[in-house]
Design a protein around this motif. Structure first.
Motif, PDB file in Angstrom:
ATOM      1  N   ARG A   1       5.245  -6.556  -6.532  1.00 50.42           N
ATOM      2  CA  ARG A   1       4.954  -6.822  -5.121  1.00 50.42           C
ATOM      3  C   ARG A   1       3.647  -6.174  -4.692  1.00 50.42           C
ATOM      4  N   SER A   2       3.263  -5.164  -5.444  1.00 48.11           N
ATOM      5  CA  SER A   2       2.053  -4.422  -5.106  1.00 48.11           C
ATOM      6  C   SER A   2       1.191  -4.270  -6.354  1.00 48.11           C
TER       7      SER A   2
ATOM      8  N   GLY B   1       3.484  -2.157  -8.887  1.00 48.24           N
ATOM      9  CA  GLY B   1       4.622  -1.501  -8.268  1.00 48.24           C
ATOM     10  C   GLY B   1       5.350  -2.406  -7.309  1.00 48.24           C
ATOM     11  N   SER B   2       6.224  -1.802  -6.507  1.00 46.29           N
ATOM     12  CA  SER B   2       7.060  -2.591  -5.598  1.00 46.29           C
ATOM     13  C   SER B   2       6.836  -2.249  -4.127  1.00 46.29           C
ATOM     14  N   ASP B   3       6.033  -1.235  -3.855  1.00 50.18           N
ATOM     15  CA  ASP B   3       5.795  -0.802  -2.476  1.00 50.18           C
ATOM     16  C   ASP B   3       4.306  -0.537  -2.306  1.00 50.18           C
ATOM     17  N   GLU B   4       3.626  -1.431  -1.590  1.00 50.65           N
ATOM     18  CA  GLU B   4       2.167  -1.350  -1.481  1.00 50.65           C
ATOM     19  C   GLU B   4       1.704  -0.029  -0.869  1.00 50.65           C
ATOM     20  N   ASN B   5       2.344   0.401   0.197  1.00 50.34           N
ATOM     21  CA  ASN B   5       1.920   1.647   0.849  1.00 50.34           C
ATOM     22  C   ASN B   5       2.104   2.839  -0.093  1.00 50.34           C
ATOM     23  N   HIS B   6       3.245   2.868  -0.755  1.00 52.72           N
ATOM     24  CA  HIS B   6       3.545   3.950  -1.697  1.00 52.72           C
ATOM     25  C   HIS B   6       2.549   3.953  -2.854  1.00 52.72           C
ATOM     26  N   ASP B   7       2.278   2.760  -3.402  1.00 51.03           N
ATOM     27  CA  ASP B   7       1.400   2.670  -4.574  1.00 51.03           C
ATOM     28  C   ASP B   7      -0.047   2.990  -4.215  1.00 51.03           C
ATOM     29  N   ASN B   8      -0.507   2.475  -3.083  1.00 56.37           N
ATOM     30  CA  ASN B   8      -1.879   2.779  -2.658  1.00 56.37           C
ATOM     31  C   ASN B   8      -2.058   4.257  -2.362  1.00 56.37           C
ATOM     32  N   GLU B   9      -1.021   4.845  -1.812  1.00 60.67           N
ATOM     33  CA  GLU B   9      -1.074   6.278  -1.539  1.00 60.67           C
ATOM     34  C   GLU B   9      -1.225   7.063  -2.847  1.00 60.67           C
TER      35      GLU B   9
ATOM     36  N   SER C   1      -6.720  -3.408  -3.219  1.00 63.83           N
ATOM     37  CA  SER C   1      -5.583  -4.298  -3.501  1.00 63.83           C
ATOM     38  C   SER C   1      -5.893  -5.702  -2.976  1.00 63.83           C
TER      39      SER C   1
END
Length: 509
Positions: A262-263, A329-337, A359
């Protein structure tokens, strides 16, 4: 004497750096047999009666005998190897492949199986007058199980087309290559291609679930299962994975496709020296963990020559080393962080001199394009000596620096790039035109150095036509003899892709 000719130009990546122009003016390469002093084995030659038989199996338009039509199938895309085939057969079914091979085996006619012809070691083109068995018309998708992710398809399916198809079902292909716009899944499996996602999704021995293949005598071997676990006897599919068409012709493939992330984020960084690349890799494994899908490096020569030769735009400045890090990954905010934290830590520690994280699809495409275009951009310099080796990470870049000192200004460029995550480096040496003198300086020197470090002389490109005489640098005598026994069992007449993978006993001894 070289002469002008018309050569098909393959589309080697999805961003169309190598435009799928139908034809381009080029210079006819030397015959491989003459260039590398190979002696023809005692196979039969194609006669009119053989063509008549093939016409009982294939329609007229699927049998190519005109010299101009056959020529592109005789030449590999880096214009290093050139065969002398006079016939190209283009089957559409496994049964047609079976009938063709049975006839060729009975009449001692050698066969060169061919997919997208994007290989780099001459494995996909003839050496002499072998019949080219091109599988490009066997390009059907048979089934997709969206729950398990099992895709079943014919061997001639183009990798990028498969990836686009499974993405419509929220899946991705586990394999990603710069040549994805032209390479075939059957060829990928036959050569055990590695690519950019191996760090995350593993190699084809792990992701291929099943195979259908045809032996030299026409026997169809049906191992086309979609199970992740099948412990019933010998794992026969693995015999064909990486055998480069010497043990059988792969006609269908079942492969596991992971869920589409998703991310997806991409980091592109400038680095001062290779030691810092290794430190950055250690940091990426620790801080990115399960979302790390690729960790690539390229030296300054790789990037600047590609940017200049292909008129591309480099989003960051001029640095000795470049690193490309991809996360799935599965969570864009989490992965970008996570990725931004990795970038910040890298810059604060001095490991990263400059960089960008994105992204946004178009920006990621542009950055990937730079990395994926390195393999082909060197052709603009003239001739490219290409080496694909695995080395311990501590020694990963040493050979590039060693070759620069050894060759000096006698060559145009020496550069290295590759997959740090699996220890695979691609070493390219460019010259205006092929030189026997430079070739003798490189071979077997490179393979000797790799062997001293317990590395592999072929990480992902295979052995093909170019490396059989060097395979002993990576394989011992007993291993080679077992390979020969397997070849004699599977293909007793030796008609499948002769002159490839295994050295002749006489030349090896």
């Amino acid at each position: 004497m070289f002469k002008p000719f018309t050569l098909f130009v393959f589309n080697l990546n999805k961003s169309n750096v190598f435009i799928r122009a139908k034809y381009a003016t080029a210079v006819l390469p030397q015959f491989s047999a003459n260039k590398y002093a190979v002696e023809r084995k005692k196979f039969g030659t194609v006669r009119p009666s053989d063509i008549d038989y093939f016409r009982t199996i294939l329609s007229k338009e699927r049998i190519l005998t005109d010299e101009e039509d056959v020529l592109p199938y005789n030449i590999d895309w880096i214009k290093n190897c050139r065969g002398q085939s006079q016939v190209v057969l283009r089957p559409t079914t496994t049964e047609e492949v079976s009938q063709i091979l049975r006839y060729c085996n009975n009449n001692m006619l050698a066969v060169c199986p061919q997919g997208g012809n994007t290989g780099l070691v001459g494995g996909s083109v003839p050496v002499f007058d072998e019949i080219v068995l091109n599988l490009s018309l066997m390009n059907k998708i048979i089934s997709l199980d969206e729950i398990s992710g099992a895709l079943v398809c014919e061997a001639g399916c183009i990798l990028e087309n498969l990836d686009n198809y499974v993405r419509e079902h929220n899946l991705i292909m586990p394999l990603d290559l710069g040549a994805k716009g032209s390479c075939h899944i059957g060829g990928n499996v036959s050569t055990n291609a590695g690519g950019l996602r191996l760090l995350r999704y593993g190699n084809l021995h792990g992701t291929v679930l099943g195979i259908e293949a045809v032996k030299a005598d026409g026997t169809v071997i049906d191992c086309l299962r979609t199970l992740k676990k099948d412990n019933t006897g010998y794992p026969l599919k693995h015999i064909f994975i990486g055998s480069e068409g010497t043990l059988g012709v792969i006609t269908k493939v079942s492969i596991h496709c992971p869920a589409q992330p998703r991310s997806v984020s991409l980091g592109y960084f400038g680095v001062e020296k290779f030691e810092n690349v290794l430190e950055l890799y250690k940091s990426a494994k620790s801080s990115l963990g399960e979302i790390l899908s690729a960790f690539e490096m390229a030296d300054n020569e790789s990037i600047t020559s590609t940017v200049n030769n292909l008129k591309l735009s480099n989003p960051i400045g001029d640095y000795p080393m470049y690193v490309l890090v991809e996360s799935h990954g599965s969570d864009e905010n989490h992965d970008n962080e996570k990725l931004n934290r990795f970038l910040t830590q890298g810059m604060e520690s001095g490991l990263i001199l400059d960089g960008t994280v994105t992204s946004e699809p178009n920006k990621m495409k542009s950055i990937r394009n730079i990395r994926e275009s390195i393999a082909g951009s060197g052709l603009i310099d003239g001739y490219v000596f290409k080496y694909d080796v695995s080395l311990p990470l501590r020694n990963y870049y040493d050979l590039v620096e060693d070759l620069r000192k050894k060759l000096g200004d006698r060559v145009t460029r020496v550069y290295g790039y590759g997959h740090v995550g699996d220890g695979n480096i691609h070493i390219n040496v460019t010259v205006p035109q092929y030189s026997k003198e430079i070739n003798s300086e490189l071979e077997p020197y490179i393979f000797e150095q790799v062997s001293k470090l317990k590395g592999s002389i072929s990480a992902e490109h295979g052995v093909g036509f170019r490396k059989p005489q060097f395979i002993h640098y990576s394989q011992g005598d007993t291993s080679l003899e077992l390979m020969r026994e397997l070849k004699r069992t599977m293909d007793p007449n030796g008609i499948l892709n002769p002159y490839k993978v295994l050295p002749d006993v006489a030349s090896y001894e």
